[in-house]
Design a protein around this motif. Structure first.
Motif, short mmCIF file in Angstrom:
data_model
loop_
_atom_site.label_atom_id
_atom_site.label_comp_id
_atom_site.label_asym_id
_atom_site.label_seq_id
_atom_site.Cartn_x
_atom_site.Cartn_y
_atom_site.Cartn_z
N THR A 177 0.89 -1.20 -0.04
CA THR A 177 0.00 -0.01 0.08
C THR A 177 0.83 1.17 0.05
N VAL B 275 -4.10 10.19 0.95
CA VAL B 275 -4.74 9.06 0.43
C VAL B 275 -3.82 7.66 0.19
N THR B 276 -4.43 6.65 0.57
CA THR B 276 -3.86 5.26 0.53
C THR B 276 -4.44 4.58 -0.86
N SER B 277 -3.34 4.00 -1.48
CA SER B 277 -3.88 3.23 -2.63
C SER B 277 -3.00 1.93 -2.76
N TRP C 162 -1.12 9.93 -10.64
CA TRP C 162 -2.25 9.04 -10.11
C TRP C 162 -3.31 10.13 -9.53
N ASP D 262 -6.63 10.58 -7.34
CA ASP D 262 -6.94 10.21 -5.79
C ASP D 262 -7.81 8.79 -5.64
N ASP D 263 -8.50 8.59 -6.80
CA ASP D 263 -9.24 7.34 -6.62
C ASP D 263 -8.89 6.16 -7.23
N GLU D 264 -7.28 6.42 -7.85
CA GLU D 264 -6.70 5.34 -8.64
C GLU D 264 -6.02 4.46 -7.72
N THR D 265 -6.02 3.11 -7.99
CA THR D 265 -5.54 1.92 -7.36
C THR D 265 -5.01 0.80 -8.26
N ALA E 57 -8.72 2.65 -3.18
CA ALA E 57 -8.11 3.93 -3.05
C ALA E 57 -8.99 4.72 -1.96
N SER F 211 -9.24 8.21 0.21
CA SER F 211 -9.13 9.49 0.63
C SER F 211 -9.35 9.83 2.12
#
Length: 329
Positions: free
Chosen positions: A233, A258-260, A281, A283-286, A293, A295
């Protein structure tokens, strides 16, 4: 009558002049101590002055320590220590204004920008003054820790269905930056005097200190750190640098956290520049469907800078019962 004892009667003009002089002396405050200036405290020539005038310095340290050795002492001092030393006396203030000290500090603080870029910024924005550049240009400080103190309320277990206790939980985010573009991150409930001992690259995995990379653009800081494991992560951090006074740079506003998830091929190890991997990337990209992802909207209290020499006495060491909420300012 003997002419030797004859009285001389002043003229009308002389009487008027004497009366005017006494009137002026009556209204003008006499400051006799001003006459001491230049007699006991003589001005000291700055280091490297071309003046041939001989100066007698009454200070013992100046008579015993040559200017060359004093210069070598100042070269080895940190910039903030130089600022404190310039308040000691006039000679030290003049010596510390030498641009050699501030040029070294600036080139070290912004070494990621490169030598040529630093000289361009110096001439275009700060009129060729290294000291002015040090005071006005945003930079991350490396002689301490940036600390974010966060609290939240958690409901306890009800006893006998009579009382419902409420607990205030306190935890900290710690950041330590290095001039090379690397930084350390730690999320813990430990007070700063205990956590500061582990904020180095020699920390073990049990200390939960993770390393990452950062970039500084104007007053914006982009940072990323990798959490290794079965499902790697990445933590992406966006910060805005500011200061309570000119040149302080002692506050950081946490803009986003943000964690992805990242693919195993993208994260080969903790030493890799993960910031270059996640650059661009959304913010909602994983890149790992098992790690969505997220936030984070909580725990975004601004960071406060604490120098290493103040970690033992900082107010951030106070327990919750003595300081339930902290205002960074």
């Amino acid at each position: 009558m003997n002419p030797d004892f004859a009285l001389t009667v002043p003229s009308e003009v002389e009487l008027e002049s004497a009366l005017r002089l006494k009137t002026v002396q009556y209204f003008v405050t006499q400051r006799t101590w001003l006459d001491l200036y230049g007699k006991h405290v003589r001005p000291v020539a700055p280091f490297g002055s071309a003046s041939r005038r001989s100066y007698v310095d009454p200070a013992l340290i100046h008579r015993s320590l040559p200017d060359e050795l004093l210069f070598e002492v100042f070269v080895r001092m940190a910039p903030y220590d130089l600022g404190r030393a310039s308040c000691v006396c006039r000679k030290w203030r003049y010596t510390i204004r030498n641009p050699v000290f501030w040029r070294t500090a600036c080139l070290k603080a912004w070494q990621l920008s490169g030598l040529v870029e630093n000289y361009k910024v110096l001439q275009s924005k700060y009129e060729g003054s290294w000291r002015k550049m040090w005071l006005l240009r945003p930079r991350v400080r490396t002689n301490g820790l940036y600390v974010s103190r966060n609290t939240y309320i958690r409901a306890g277990v009800a006893e006998w269905k009579i009382t419902n206790p409420v607990h205030i939980v306190c935890y900290f985010r710690y950041l330590r930056f290095f001039p090379s573009g690397r930084f350390l991150y730690k999320n813990s409930s430990q007070k700063i005097k205990d956590a500061a001992k582990f904020m180095n690259f020699r920390a073990s995995k049990a200390d939960c200190v993770f390393g990452g990379h950062y970039t500084l653009s104007d007053n914006k800081v982009e940072a990323a750190v990798l959490y290794p494991g079965m499902r790697p992560t990445v933590l992406r951090i966006r910060l805005r640098l500011r200061g309570t006074t000119a040149g302080a740079n002692n506050r950081m506003d946490l803009l986003s956290l943000v964690t992805s998830g990242v693919d195993d091929n993208e994260a080969s190890g903790p030493e890799e520049d993960i910031l270059g991997v996640v650059e661009g990337w959304q913010d909602d990209e994983t890149h790992n469907p098992d790690v969505p992802a997220v936030s984070h909207k909580r725990g975004l209290t601004p960071f406060v800078f604490v120098p290493f020499e103040e970690v033992e006495t900082s107010d951030l060491n106070l327990p919750v019962e003595k300081m339930d909420y902290y205002v960074p300012g």
